[in-house]
Design a protein around this motif. Structure first.
Motif, mmCIF file in Angstrom:
data_model
loop_
_atom_site.group_PDB
_atom_site.id
_atom_site.type_symbol
_atom_site.label_atom_id
_atom_site.label_comp_id
_atom_site.label_asym_id
_atom_site.label_seq_id
_atom_site.Cartn_x
_atom_site.Cartn_y
_atom_site.Cartn_z
ATOM 1 N N TYR A 32 0.885 -1.160 0.000
ATOM 2 C CA TYR A 32 0.000 0.000 0.000
ATOM 3 C C TYR A 32 0.925 1.213 0.000
ATOM 4 O O TYR A 32 1.857 1.277 0.797
ATOM 5 C CB TYR A 32 -0.887 0.017 1.245
ATOM 6 N N PHE A 34 1.566 5.544 -0.204
ATOM 7 C CA PHE A 34 0.967 6.816 0.191
ATOM 8 C C PHE A 34 1.948 7.956 -0.076
ATOM 9 O O PHE A 34 3.162 7.770 -0.036
ATOM 10 C CB PHE A 34 0.635 6.828 1.694
ATOM 11 N N LYS A 49 -3.285 7.880 -2.209
ATOM 12 C CA LYS A 49 -2.916 6.531 -1.794
ATOM 13 C C LYS A 49 -3.188 5.560 -2.937
ATOM 14 O O LYS A 49 -4.045 5.802 -3.788
ATOM 15 C CB LYS A 49 -3.712 6.123 -0.559
ATOM 16 N N PHE A 51 -3.802 1.340 -3.531
ATOM 17 C CA PHE A 51 -3.961 -0.003 -2.980
ATOM 18 C C PHE A 51 -3.958 -1.034 -4.091
ATOM 19 O O PHE A 51 -3.320 -2.068 -3.981
ATOM 20 C CB PHE A 51 -5.270 -0.128 -2.202
ATOM 21 N N ARG A 95 2.166 -2.490 4.718
ATOM 22 C CA ARG A 95 2.420 -3.893 4.394
ATOM 23 C C ARG A 95 1.233 -4.603 3.774
ATOM 24 O O ARG A 95 1.297 -5.772 3.517
ATOM 25 C CB ARG A 95 2.884 -4.650 5.646
ATOM 26 N N THR A 97 -2.086 -4.715 4.927
ATOM 27 C CA THR A 97 -3.258 -5.082 5.723
ATOM 28 C C THR A 97 -3.961 -3.784 6.116
ATOM 29 O O THR A 97 -3.356 -2.724 6.108
ATOM 30 C CB THR A 97 -2.881 -5.852 6.987
ATOM 31 N N SER A 98 -5.196 -3.928 6.480
ATOM 32 C CA SER A 98 -6.005 -2.725 6.687
ATOM 33 C C SER A 98 -5.592 -1.934 7.908
ATOM 34 O O SER A 98 -5.952 -0.787 8.066
ATOM 35 C CB SER A 98 -7.478 -3.099 6.808
#
Lengths: 114, 111
Positions: A32, A34, A49, A51, A95, A97-98
């Protein structure tokens, strides 16, 4: 472990000129990504961002960034810089994950000449 | 728009004193973080907190540091005995749906 590099410590551009800030990341899986901006004495504001999906992402204040997996890059661009864009810009990687933390690059300081 | 609030904005403390930095995360967020930025340097991860316990911490986060969420609202970072090198901007963040929302930071100056 993931890491982020921003090769340019400081960039100076003229107002109205185009801008590209470089960011390279190191992470084994799809990260992810940003971009944050920090004005002097201020907090961190999210510009954009990435994803998944379209590799060209649009952000606030006229910024965009392109994810290039083959180059492990996520460069930030703006076609015409304004004096108010002078700030510190941080690229960051998560990494995937949310809830995971993000790791920041060292930052690029942008100066804008009137 | 909901935001992360940090207090105080600036704190000056004497070396060896304890300081508590306070943060009010966004109300429906569950994951909280503290970051540190020494003047002119990068933003460094300190600790992440979920379900009332530390989920991850960096090597910077030694025994002098602690975090807690005492009342289900505030999220605090305590430095037990401050050192000169603790002088920095400390950012609190909460994460929801991948995006990290940062507070405006507390500038800690240790003299």
């Amino acid at each position: 472990a993931q890491s982020v590099t921003q090769p340019d410590i400081h960039i100076t551009v003229s107002e109205g000129a185009s801008l590209e800030l470089r960011c390279n990341y190191s992470y084994g899986a799809t990260p992810y990504l940003f971009w944050y901006v920090q004005s002097p004495g201020q907090g961190l504001q999210l510009l954009l961002k990435y994803f998944s999906g379209d590799t060209l992402v649009q952000g606030i204040k006229g910024f965009e960034a392109e994810f290039k997996r083959s180059q492990s890059s996520f460069n930030l661009r703006k076609p015409s810089v304004h004096w108010s864009d002078a700030a510190e810009y941080f690229c960051a990687v998560g990494r995937g994950t949310s809830y995971d933390k993000v790791i920041f690059g060292p930052g690029t300081s942008l100066s804008v000449i009137p | 728009e909901p935001e992360v609030t940090q207090t105080p904005s600036h704190q000056v403390t004497q070396m060896g004193q304890e300081v508590i930095l306070r943060c009010v995360p966004i109300s429906n967020h569950l994951y909280f973080y503290w970051y540190r930025q020494i003047l002119g340097q990068k933003v460094e991860f300190l600790v992440s907190f979920y379900n009332n316990e530390i989920s991850e911490k960096s090597e910077i986060f030694d025994d002098q540091f602690s975090v807690e969420r005492p009342d289900g609202s505030n999220f605090t970072l305590k430095i037990r005995s401050t050192k000169l090198e603790d002088s920095a901007m400390y950012f609190c963040a909460s994460i929801y749906n991948i995006e990290a929302f940062f507070g405006q930071g507390t500038r800690l100056t240790v003299v």
